[in-house]
Each structure stands twice: as structure tokens, then as C-alpha cells.
Design an enzyme around this catalytic site. Structure first.
Site, PDB file in Angstrom:
ATOM      1  N   SER A 154      11.497 -45.102 -79.751  1.00 49.80           N
ATOM      2  CA  SER A 154      10.521 -45.828 -80.562  1.00 49.80           C
ATOM      3  C   SER A 154      10.946 -47.285 -80.743  1.00 49.80           C
ATOM      4  CB  SER A 154      10.372 -45.166 -81.935  1.00 49.80           C
ATOM      5  OG  SER A 154      11.553 -45.333 -82.687  1.00 49.80           O
ATOM      6  N   HIS A 155       9.992 -48.075 -81.193  1.00 50.26           N
ATOM      7  CA  HIS A 155      10.243 -49.501 -81.424  1.00 50.26           C
ATOM      8  C   HIS A 155      11.415 -49.722 -82.376  1.00 50.26           C
ATOM      9  CE1 HIS A 155       9.293 -53.755 -82.261  1.00 50.26           C
ATOM     10  NE2 HIS A 155       9.544 -53.446 -83.522  1.00 50.26           N
TER      11      HIS A 155
END
Length: 974
Positions: A930-931
Site C-alpha cells: 500500500s501507499h
């Protein structure tokens, strides 16, 4: 003076009224137990001195409905005759108990409007249980075709709209307890609809409530106690100690507990956990010290009227925990958080236990509860009746002899605003269960023999829009990603063509990924059907056996690209019976697919990167065009799909492959773990540039570049950076310059080793192009997200303005469905009326959504009604350790410095937190790719990504935590 311990309270008795008789209308399907319960209630009324008549539906039909058959129309006429007879008898002063099916809203409404003493009791029993009972052979006859017009099968059953009491007449409920509940609930009438139970015991202090309940409980015991006030202790401490010592258990291990006046009573603030209890105390001196400690915990709140009580210590505990009789949102669920391993009673309440379990069960389905927890649910149900409260918080323990003990009960503060009726929740979940069953059937265009649904696999909606998104957020996410864009991208990149399948299924507003569809979409297009089917079934079976991997399916379960450690990872397939030929076939297909994505000037990721630049060029043209607001919104979203989320989906796939390639370099020994971290830190993403630009740019320039970002990317109620800059950033203090990304260089030996591996694995790409791809893949994904969210964010702002133009608030607009924009663009009509209609529909549906609770993974229809939360396996980022106080997003941002911050999701809009000097953070949702995981790696901040609901809530309650990412452990310090 010491408080005398008394055994108070009695069983509820039938009420006496001077008014005309009442009608107890007991309704339910055939076999629900109406006659048995009605006769017991009739006997109880007569024993109390009331004149009473019992009318059984079958007997009534023989007497006053002999001329009628069993068709729907004739059943309705029969029910009306029953109702009029009941009114006639009640008018003469007799109580009437009528046991009848009569499941017609028309009849129920007539009764309420025309019978002053009408009490409606609905016996609810699952149809499978009714088929099992079937003493009259009605259901079996219907299955054979011998019997027609069976209510609930051939004839629709209209469940009561506002019954005074719903009894789930199966499982642990006995007839006597059911009658007690009827008499308690019907002791008072609420003219607005369903009645709350009449109290037999009123909430008082913790100790007093336990004392009054002790002689009444049938499903549990209360430990004996010595209770005294603070004033008693201060005036006569020796007398208090003598009373404790004189108790039969006084010389054994005891627990000294708080019972303050402001604690655990009927007030909304229970002060739960605020005051001390001291466990395992032995001897008068230790008891005295413990009493002083408890009183000291009252601090400035202390009063002479506050109480302390002493009880025998419960040893040899098999299970202990806390049970709620409603969810915090007010939904009709039993929620049991328990510890069945430590042998202690305080692991749940202290929030310090490992391996705690959480079980949720719809209140209308206690039959779905495992046998070990059924007594707890029976105890909670009994307490609801005795206390006249349908939302309670119960602490309990089970001895090693199986005896269940009530340790504490308090009212539970729940959100009752806009709460959906319990019957609507029941109906909605029945709809969900049916949908799960239908979607789980074999499909001619899908591989895999069964389906599974999850909130985190693939385009993980829980991370991006949340588990209960507003209608506008959900509809935009479907429009931009999960309806069609996702499948177009997979097909373009060489995977199976799933273009007609939506990826996301909305279960009454709760977004779930159809994981079977997702797993199909990761099979290369040129893999033979037989192998594809076996692969998908293997993926599904693996996820079911290891549900904690639901946010890591692409790393741990499926094979969606070629990597340098693929032969090692494929060992699992060999163990599951896949042949050498199968593995070679799959490896070849993945190699061809991966080559097309990452190799050369025609690599697919390069094409998508160019499309993102095209969106950035088109954005000002739409914003500056002389078109109406609806057209502007429509074309911003259309462009966002074609030139934003579609290439973003491709770049996200390239970014995932890049991360897997990097990880494979570590697995095969080319890089060590520290070098992998150093490589990630060298990647120059949008997120890392935000920190540098915040330190270097003037406020206006910074907001011009990043002002469109929102912590909730799809949420119209989440302010943009430029709408609330002072909320997110501290502009007043000096902003130290953020360091540029460190340079990362491979040694000559490492470069040679990688070149050799690429040749051995027959990959077309050379070593320098591979390194370029890995960096560009990670950076490109973040850049694409940054660009497409500008169009989305502007669209949300315009929708808000459109709503304001027509008298709608931003909160109203959150209930819109994006479909209304498409309709308004393509059709004529009243804009205001269309918006109001969409808001009203969305508000009604979301009121129900807020009260639904489903497991993060659904593998069968039964799991819709009752489930254990699966254990989580969080993702630990960096190899660092930090110990610090805890902060939440609801706290003032200026307090974040030096704290471990709890963030619900890993959305890129939360980048602003990195300007607040946090020393670590935890997200509830999010995966290793994920970011926020990437940002934590870049910045070297210890983080736990995707803790899951249970761990996130437990850790957030702590005052201080240790995030030990090296050993992948989280310790509660305070």
C-alpha cells in the site's frame, strides 16, 4: 456503618389492571411454539387472579372459520374474525391469549388501532428449524407436493412491523423464561411502537446491581460480596476488615473492586475502566492496602457515598471476557470478546491479552452460536429482560467446572440516532445470505467451484473507501474502478478476460470483493482451462485455510507474475499435486506476460505512463470550458476513467510486479533486507516530494500543487488540503528541510549476479532496464494516483457546489449515488427533484448499512449471521523499534509529535501526517504494497500496516505501545 448484604428481588409477576382485558396476540409460523407458549401464559395469568381466555388458532378455525380454505384471501378473513373475537372478549374484562399465525400487516394494524390493550408477541424461528420440528407434517407435505398454501412457503408471511416483543423461540430459550419476558415487556405500553422491557432490576452501582441480580439469575451466578462505602472505611476501617475476614471466603484470595456512584449506572458515561480493582489479595493488611489503592483511584471524584466491594477471587478460569448485547452503532448483535487460554479474568478488559477472540452473532440467530458461548448469550438475554435494557455490557467468567459467573453489568452507550429496526437488519442479512449462495454457484465463464468474498483482497475497498462508505463514495469507486476499469486493465495486460464481471459486490452498502472473480483475473490468458480451474480452486482453498492472508493474497497465495524466486515459491503447488508439466506451463505463461509488461520501449507500463500525462493535459480544458456544472462533473469523471484510473490500474500492476521483483532479489540472496529497505528509501515518489516541498515552498505554491488531496480520496466530507490547510499542516513553526532521497547503488558483483539470473530465467530484460523498471514502477503508481485524484477531487467539489445550488448540504450530498449525475447529463428533468430523490434513497439505505456487521471474509451464507473475526497478520514496515504514547486522528494534530498515530486506512491523502513528527503509526487496513507502507519504508518510520479490526481497536485503547518491527511484535506498555 457497613452495608448489609441482602438477597433482594423476585421473579416478575403478571400485572394487575383495573382496565378492560388485554389481548396477547402470539403470532408466528406453524411450529413456532405459539400454542405451548400461549397455554403457559394463560396459566400464569389465571394463577395471578386475572380472568383469562385462551384461543388457539386451529381450534378457532374449526369453530368460526369452517367455511374458509387456506388460501391467502381466506386466511386474511379468518385472521380478522379472530381479531374481532379477541376484542369482544377483552371488552368484557377478560385477558385473551390468542395463538395464531395471522401474519398480515393489515390485521396487525387493525388490532393496534381497535384493541386498547393489544400486546403483540412475535415468535421467530428459522425455517430450517421449523422443518426439523414439523409435528403436523405440514412442511414435509409441502416438499412432497401434497400440501399447498403453507404460510412462509406458498403464502407470503408478513412479519410484524412493530411487535411489542420478538422472541427467538429456539435454542436456549425455555417456555417459563419466555413468559417472564412477555409479562415484563407488556407491563407497560409504548404507544409509539415496540416497547422496551419493563425493569425488574434498576441499574445502581456496580455492587448493588450485582447484589440485586444474584437471587434472580437462572443462567449464571454472582459471587458473594462485602460492600461498604468510602465513608464506612474512613470511619471504621477495622470493622470493614473484620467483616471481610468473617466471610466464609475472607481468608482466601480476594479481589477488591471499585463501585463508585458515577460508575456503571444508567448515565451515558459509565466511567468503564477508570477506577482500579486489585486482584489476588490475601490477608487483612493487603486488603487494607488494596482498599486504599481503589479509593485513591477515585481521586478528586471521591465521595463518602462511593463504594468498594470485596469478593472471592475466581481461580481456575476456563474462559473470561466481555459481551455486548448490541453493536456500538446499535445493530442487533451479540458481540463476545473473550480469552479461553490464559486462565485469567482481566485479559480482555485490560486490553493486554494475546490471542483474544471475538465472536459476533445476530440476535435473532442464537442457534448459530458455538456450544461454548451459548450459555453466555443466554445470560445476556436474561439480563436484558431483568434490567429492561436491550443494550448492555456484561463481564463474565466460566470456571473450569463449566459454571458461568456474572462479574459486572452496565448499560452500553450505543448510537440510536437513525437506527434501523432490528427486523430490517434481519431481513437485510437474509438477503445477503441468499446473494452469497447465488454468487457461490458454479459459473460457466468462471474457473473455481465456489466463491469467497473479502474486504481486503485485490482492489481492497476497506482500505480505500472503508467498510461502510457513504453511497457517493461507493458509487464513485465502482464507477472509476471496480465495475469495468479493473477488468479492462487485466485483459490489456494479458490476463483472463473478465470484462463483464463487476469485481465489487455491495451487500446492502457493505463493499466486498468477489475473490473468485479476482483470482480468475490473475490467471494468464494462455494457461489451459483445466490448469486454470485447479489454480483458482487452490487459491480459494489456501485463503480459506489461512484467512489472515486476506490482505496479502498477491504476495502469499497467487502467482500473477514471474519473479526470480518463482521456482522456489511454486513448491507449494507441487505439494498440492500440481505436476512438473503444470508448473512449467504456468511459469512460461507468467514469463511471457511479465516480459510484455516490463521489457523495452514498448513495455505496457510505458504506454500507461503516457496516458496519465494526457489526463494532466486534459484537466484544465474541462475546468475552463464554458459548460454547465453537471456536464463538467460528468466529463471530469469520464476523463478520469479513460486517462486516469485505467492507466493507473496498469501502473499499479507494474508497481506490484516491481515490488515482487525487488523482494525476489532479497529471497535469492542478491540483496539483504537492509539493502532492500535502502532501495525503497531511494525511490522518489510523490509522497516523499510532499515532505520536501512542505519545507521549501511558500504556502500558496504548496497548496496549488497538493491542495486537491483528501485523506478520504472518494469522500465528499473529507476536506481537501486547500480547504482546511491549517487542520493538516503547522505553518507557524520553522519547517526543517527534508532530506533528498538517498542514492542507492548496486555493486559490480550484484549487477553481474542479476544479469546471470535474468539469463537463467530466460527473461528478456537486461539488468539496468530491470532496475529502471522497479524504480519507475513504484514511482509511476504513486504519480498516477496523484494525477487522477485531482480530477476526482474536483468532481467531488463540484458535486458539493451542485448540491448547494439546490439547497443540499455536503452531508446530504454524501448520500447521492453517482448514477444521478449520469442521468441528469443524459436526460431532461428537474435537477432538484432528482437530487432529493437520490439523497432520500441513499440516506434510507445507509441507515441500514450502518447497522450491518459482516466478517472480513465470507465463505458461506451461514457466516453472514454469526462468525469469529479471523486472526490478523499485520505488515511490519522497517526493522526499527519505537516505544511511545498513542494518538488518534481525532486528537489535535499538534499533539501528534513523538507519538504513535492510529490511522484507519492507508489512503495517500494521509500523507500530511508525516509533517507532524510522528514516531510511528498503525493502520487498520492496508497491505504490504500500500501507499502508506511505501511511505513508511521511504521515511524509515516504524509502522504496522493492516492490523485488522480487533488488534487496531485493542492497541488504540492503550496509553503507550512498543512497535517492535524487527521481531514483528506490538507490546502494550501502559
Amino acid at each position: 456503618m457497613l452495608t448489609k448484604i441482602e438477597k433482594t428481588g423476585s421473579q416478575p409477576e403478571a400485572e394487575h389492571e383495573a382496565s378492560p382485558g388485554r389481548v396477547f396476540w402470539i403470532t408466528g409460523l406453524s411450529g413456532a411454539g405459539k400454542t405451548t407458549l400461549g397455554r403457559e401464559l394463560w396459566n400464569r395469568l389465571r394463577a395471578s387472579g386475572r380472568p383469562a381466555t385462551f384461543l388457539d388458532g386451529d381450534a378457532l378455525r374449526a369453530v368460526i372459520a369452517e367455511d374458509l380454505d387456506h388460501s391467502t384471501g381466506h386466511r386474511r378473513r379468518s385472521a380478522m374474525r379472530n381479531a374481532r373475537l379477541c376484542r369482544l372478549l377483552a371488552e368484557q374484562g377478560a385477558d385473551v391469549v390468542c395463538a395464531t399465525i395471522s401474519l398480515f400487516h393489515e390485521v396487525q394494524r387493525w388490532n393496534r388501532e381497535n384493541i386498547p390493550g393489544y400486546r403483540e408477541i412475535y415468535l421467530r424461528v428459522p425455517i430450517d428449524e421449523l422443518r426439523r420440528r414439523d409435528s403436523k407434517g405440514i412442511y414435509a407435505g409441502n416438499e412432497r407436493g401434497d400440501t399447498r398454501d403453507v404460510v412462509g412457503l406458498d403464502v407470503p408471511a408478513e412479519a410484524p412491523e412493530a411487535p411489542d416483543l420478538v422472541l427467538d423461540n429456539y435454542g436456549a430459550l425455555d417456555v417459563s423464561t419466555a413468559v417472564d419476558r412477555i409479562l415484563a415487556v407488556c407491563a407497560r405500553r409504548n404507544g409509539a411502537g415496540a416497547a422496551q422491557p419493563a425493569r425488574v432490576v434498576a441499574f445502581k452501582t456496580k455492587a448493588e446491581s450485582l447484589e440485586m441480580l444474584a437471587p434472580l439469575l437462572r443462567n449464571g451466578r454472582v459471587l458473594p460480596q462485602v460492600r461498604f462505602s468510602v465513608g464506612d472505611w474512613r470511619s471504621d476501617a477495622p470493622g470493614v476488615l473484620a467483616a471481610v475476614a468473617a466471610a466464609p471466603w475472607g481468608s482466601d484470595r480476594v479481589i477488591v473492586r471499585s463501585s463508585a456512584r458515577g460508575e456503571d449506572g444508567a448515565a451515558r458515561n459509565s466511567q468503564a475502566g477508570k477506577y482500579d480493582s486489585v486482584l489476588g489479595v490475601v490477608g487483612s493488611a493487603a486488603v487494607a492496602h488494596a482498599i486504599d489503592q481503589v479509593i485513591a483511584s477515585f481521586a478528586d471524584d471521591a465521595s463518602d457515598d462511593d463504594q468498594i466491594f470485596v469478593q472471592p477471587m475466581l481461580d481456575r478460569v476456563a474462559m473470561a471476557g466481555v459481551a455486548f448485547s448490541r453493536s456500538p452503532s446499535g445493530g442487533p448483535y451479540f458481540i463476545i470478546n473473550y480469552d479461553d487460554r490464559s486462565g485469567l479474568t482481566d485479559r480482555v478488559t485490560a486490553g493486554a491479552g494475546d490471542n483474544l477472540k471475538t465472536f459476533l452473532c445476530l440476535k435473532s440467530r442464537p442457534d448459530a452460536c458455538p456450544p461454548s458461548l451459548a450459555p453466555v448469550i443466554a445470560l445476556v438475554s436474561e439480563l436484558e429482560t431483568l434490567l429492561g435494557c436491550d443494550a448492555i455490557d456484561v463481564e463474565f467468567a466460566v470456571g473450569d467446572d463449566g459454571q458461568l459467573y456474572l462479574l459486572q453489568v452496565r448499560p452500553l452507550a450505543v448510537d440510536r440516532h437513525g437506527r434501523a429496526a432490528d427486523t430490517k437488519v434481519d431481513t437485510a442479512l437474509a438477503d445477503v445470505a441468499r446473494k452469497v449462495e447465488l454468487l457461490s454457484r458454479p459459473h460457466p465463464y468462471l474457473h473455481g467451484s465456489r466463491a469467497i468474498f473479502g474486504v481486503m483482497p485485490d482492489w481492497n475497498p476497506a482500505e480505500i473507501i472503508g467498510v461502510r462508505p457513504g453511497p457517493l463514495s461507493l458509487s464513485l469507486y465502482c464507477e472509476l474502478i471496480t465495475d469495468a476499469i479493473w477488468a479492462y486493465q487485466r485483459d490489456n495486460y494479458g490476463y483472463q478476460n473478465l470484462r463483464s464481471f463487476p469485481l465489487l459486490v455491495s451487500f446492502h452498502g457493505l463493499p466486498y470483493i468477489d475473490v473468485r472473480v479476482s483470482f480468475n483475473s490473475f490467471v494468464p490468458r494462455d494457461v489451459p482451462d483445466d490448469l486454470a480451474s485447479r489454480l483458482v480452486n487452490y487459491y480459494i482453498d489456501r485463503l480459506l485455510s489461512e484467512p489472515h492472508l486476506h490482505d496479502k493474497v498477491e504476495f502469499e497465495i497467487i502467482f500473477s507474475c514471474y519473479t526470480l524466486d518463482l521456482p522456489m515459491r511454486m513448491g507449494r503447488l507441487a505439494e498440492r499435486g500440481f505436476s512438473t508439466e503444470d508448473l512449467a506451463e504456468l511459469a512460461s505463461a507468467l514469463r511471457r506476460l511479465t516480459d510484455r509488461i516490463m521489457h523495452g520501449e514498448t513495455a505496457l507500463w510505458r504506454r500507461d505512463r503516457a496516458k496519465i500525462d494526457l489526463l494532466a493535459q486534459r484537466f484544465p480544458a474541462i475546468c475552463n470550458a464554458e459548460i454547465d456544472k453537471i456536464s463538467r462533473i460528468y466529463w471530469l469523471i469520464e476523463d478520469c476513467k479513460r486517462y486516469g484510473t485505467l492507466p493507473f490500474a496498469g501502473l499499479a500492476r507494474a508497481g506490484f510486479i516491481a515490488v515482487q521483483m525487488l523482494q525476489s532479489l532479497i529471497e535469492v540472496g542478491v540483496l539483504n533486507a537492509e539493502e532492500g529497505v535502502a532501495f525503497m528509501a531511494s525511490v522518489d515518489t510523490v509522497g516523499s516530494r510532499i515532505g520536501r516541498d512542505f519545507a521549501e515552498l511558500p504556502k500558496a505554491d504548496f497548496l496549488a500543487r497538493y491542495g486537491h488531496l483528501r485523506p478520504g480520496t472518494y469522500d465528499i466530507l473529507s476536506p481537501r488540503y486547500d480547504e482546511a490547510p491549517d487542520l493538516y499542516f503547522d505553518w507557524s513553526s520553522a519547517r526543517p528541510a527534508a532530506p533528498a532521497p538517498p542514492r542507492f547503488a548496486l555493486s559490480i558483483e550484484q549487477l553481474r549476479r542479476i544479469e546471470q539470473l535474468l539469463k537463467e530465467h530466460e527473461l528478456s530484460i537486461d539488468v539496468l532496464s530491470l532496475i529502471e523498471f522497479i524504480k519507475a514502477g513504484i514511482e509511476g503508481r504513486e504519480y498516477a494516483k496523484f494525477v487522477f485524484t485531482r480530477s476526482l477531487s474536483q468532481g467531488l467539489s463540484l458535486i458539493r457546489q451542485l448540491g448547494e445550488d439546490h439547497g443540499l448540504s455536503a452531508e446530504d450530498c454524501a448520500f447521492l449515488n453517482y448514477d444521478v449525475v449520469r442521468t441528469l447529463y443524459s436526460e431532461s428533468g428537474s435537477v432538484r427533484e432528482a437530487l432529493l430523490e437520490s439523497v432520500a434513497h441513499g440516506r434510507e439505505r445507509h441507515a441500514l448499512t450502518r447497522n450491518l456487521v459482516l466478517p472480513p471474509i465470507i465463505a458461506s451464507p451461514d457466516e453472514v449471521f454469526a462468525f469469529h473475526l479471523p486472526p490478523s497478520q499485520p505488515n511490519f514496515i522497517t526493522r526499527k523499534s519505537v516505544t511511545a504514547p498513542v494518538a488518534s486522528l481525532g486528537d489535535p494534530p499538534e499533539s501528534f509529535a513523538g507519538r504513535i498515530l492510529f490511522v484507519p486506512s492507508a489512503d495517500p491523502g494521509f500523507d500530511w501526517i508525516f509533517t507532524r513528527d510522528i514516531c510511528g503509526f498503525v493502520t487498520q487496513f492496508g497491505g504490504a504494497n500500500s501507499h502508506m507502507a511505501i511511505r513508511a519504508g521511504e521515511l524509515g518510520i516504524p509502522a504496522v500496516i493492516g492490523a485488522g479490526e480487533a488488534l487496531f481497536q485493542r492497541w488504540q485503547m492503550a496509553r503507550k505501545l512498543c512497535l517492535d518491527c524487527t521481531n514483528q511484535n506490538v507490546l502494550v506498555i501502559e
